[in-house]
Design a protein around this motif. Structure first.
Motif, PDB file in Angstrom:
ATOM      1  N   ARG A 189     -28.509  20.482 -30.253  1.00 42.86           N
ATOM      2  CA  ARG A 189     -27.601  21.638 -30.162  1.00 42.86           C
ATOM      3  C   ARG A 189     -28.084  22.672 -29.146  1.00 42.86           C
ATOM      4  O   ARG A 189     -27.388  23.651 -28.879  1.00 42.86           O
ATOM      5  N   MET A 197     -26.947  30.694 -35.068  1.00 45.92           N
ATOM      6  CA  MET A 197     -25.968  29.642 -35.345  1.00 45.92           C
ATOM      7  C   MET A 197     -24.954  30.128 -36.371  1.00 45.92           C
ATOM      8  O   MET A 197     -25.318  30.516 -37.487  1.00 45.92           O
ATOM      9  N   SER A 199     -22.244  28.919 -38.859  1.00 45.67           N
ATOM     10  CA  SER A 199     -21.828  27.680 -39.507  1.00 45.67           C
ATOM     11  C   SER A 199     -20.831  27.967 -40.616  1.00 45.67           C
ATOM     12  O   SER A 199     -21.092  28.783 -41.506  1.00 45.67           O
ATOM     13  N   LEU A 201     -19.679  25.155 -42.158  1.00 42.81           N
ATOM     14  CA  LEU A 201     -19.708  23.851 -42.811  1.00 42.81           C
ATOM     15  C   LEU A 201     -20.150  23.969 -44.270  1.00 42.81           C
ATOM     16  O   LEU A 201     -21.049  24.756 -44.589  1.00 42.81           O
ATOM     17  N   ALA A 211     -27.009  22.370 -39.957  1.00 43.04           N
ATOM     18  CA  ALA A 211     -26.450  23.466 -39.163  1.00 43.04           C
ATOM     19  C   ALA A 211     -26.573  24.802 -39.892  1.00 43.04           C
ATOM     20  O   ALA A 211     -26.802  25.840 -39.264  1.00 43.04           O
ATOM     21  N   GLY A 212     -26.431  24.757 -41.215  1.00 41.20           N
ATOM     22  CA  GLY A 212     -26.396  25.981 -42.006  1.00 41.20           C
ATOM     23  C   GLY A 212     -27.726  26.458 -42.517  1.00 41.20           C
ATOM     24  O   GLY A 212     -27.785  27.452 -43.248  1.00 41.20           O
ATOM     25  N   VAL A 223     -29.320  31.707 -38.981  1.00 41.67           N
ATOM     26  CA  VAL A 223     -27.987  31.199 -39.275  1.00 41.67           C
ATOM     27  C   VAL A 223     -27.099  32.307 -39.819  1.00 41.67           C
ATOM     28  O   VAL A 223     -27.550  33.163 -40.592  1.00 41.67           O
ATOM     29  N   THR A 249     -22.221  27.646 -32.443  1.00 40.73           N
ATOM     30  CA  THR A 249     -21.339  27.501 -33.593  1.00 40.73           C
ATOM     31  C   THR A 249     -21.353  26.043 -34.070  1.00 40.73           C
ATOM     32  O   THR A 249     -21.612  25.128 -33.299  1.00 40.73           O
ATOM     33  N   ALA A 250     -21.050  25.874 -35.346  1.00 44.03           N
ATOM     34  CA  ALA A 250     -20.913  24.539 -35.931  1.00 44.03           C
ATOM     35  C   ALA A 250     -19.655  24.532 -36.779  1.00 44.03           C
ATOM     36  O   ALA A 250     -19.418  25.468 -37.542  1.00 44.03           O
TER      37      ALA A 250
END
Length: 251
Positions: A189, A197, A199, A201, A211-212, A223, A249-250
């Motif tokens: 990433r 980040m 997230s 998700l 991701a989180g 995050v 971003t995710a």
């Protein structure tokens, strides 16, 4: 990044020694307007208290399986790292009936009651609030965790090669493999120290918890966890990204 950190809890220790005051987890509930920001030091304190609760009050031992029935939430992130600290296997969304203990949110209490071991319930109310009426047969996390110690030391050293995380697809990761995958995801990433980040998700599989939580932690980033981000319109989302200094971003 310290190559000796071979468990998620080890990654947190390094983050704590590097810069304890920087943000690590910022949580939004866009249904209620709640925003919680935890620095590395504050997050680590929650993890230590939760690990002490696990080890001392709930008598959890390395290798025990904990069914983690919680949504994407800052307290879920705390539990993941507390399990790693003790050596308990975090079974993400696992079958409570086969677990040694269970941690449940308010929406999964019936499933959690099938666990014959210790049961912990989280209200997931703003500011880590208590249940108005504690669920029968459960320890109320918000009642028990504040009195736990601020420092944690495992009775038995955690083995990085022992099982640490079970995913809903049935795959199982050791602590070392969890860290390897988190670092690989961070590299893929393009996460660097200081990255932010965003997230949305769910914590229902590897991609969500990587991701989180885990990939930002492994990279020296942080995050912004916002599982109800779909409630925002485009302008509000842009404002969120700007105000939180989001760099990635995710999904």
């Amino acid at each position: 990044m310290n190559d000796s950190d071979r468990t998620p809890a080890g990654l947190l220790r390094t983050a704590l020694s590097d810069d304890p005051s920087r943000p690590l987890v910022t949580y939004y509930d866009d249904a209620t307007g709640e925003r919680v920001e935890l620095s590395v030091a504050t997050f680590a304190n929650w993890v230590a208290k939760t690990a002490n609760l696990l080890q001392d009050e709930l008598s959890a031992e390395p290798g025990d399986r904990l069914a983690l029935l919680l949504p994407a939430h800052w307290q879920t992130a705390v539990w993941l790292l507390a399990c790693s600290s003790v050596g308990v296997v975090a079974d993400l969304g696992g079958d409570a009936s086969g677990a040694d203990l269970v941690v449940s949110g308010p929406d999964t209490l019936e499933a959690a009651r099938t666990c014959s071991g210790e049961r912990v319930a989280l209200s997931l109310r703003p500011m880590g609030g208590r249940f108005p009426q504690p669920p029968e047969g459960f320890v109320d996390y918000a009642v028990e965790v504040p009195g736990q110690g601020d420092q944690f030391a495992p009775y038995v050293p955690v083995d990085p090669e022992a099982p640490a995380l079970t995913l809903p697809d049935g795959s199982e990761l050791t602590g070392a493999r969890t860290v390897e995958r988190a670092r690989a995801d961070a590299a893929e990433r393009g996460l660097q120290p200081g990255a932010r980040m965003l997230s949305a998700l769910p914590y229902d599989g590897w991609e969500g918890i990587s991701a989180g939580l885990l990939a930002p932690l492994a990279s020296g980033g942080s995050v912004v966890l916002a599982p109800r981000l779909e409630r925002l319109d485009a302008a509000s989302l842009d404002q969120r990204k700007a105000s939180e200094r989001v760099t990635h971003t995710a999904p």
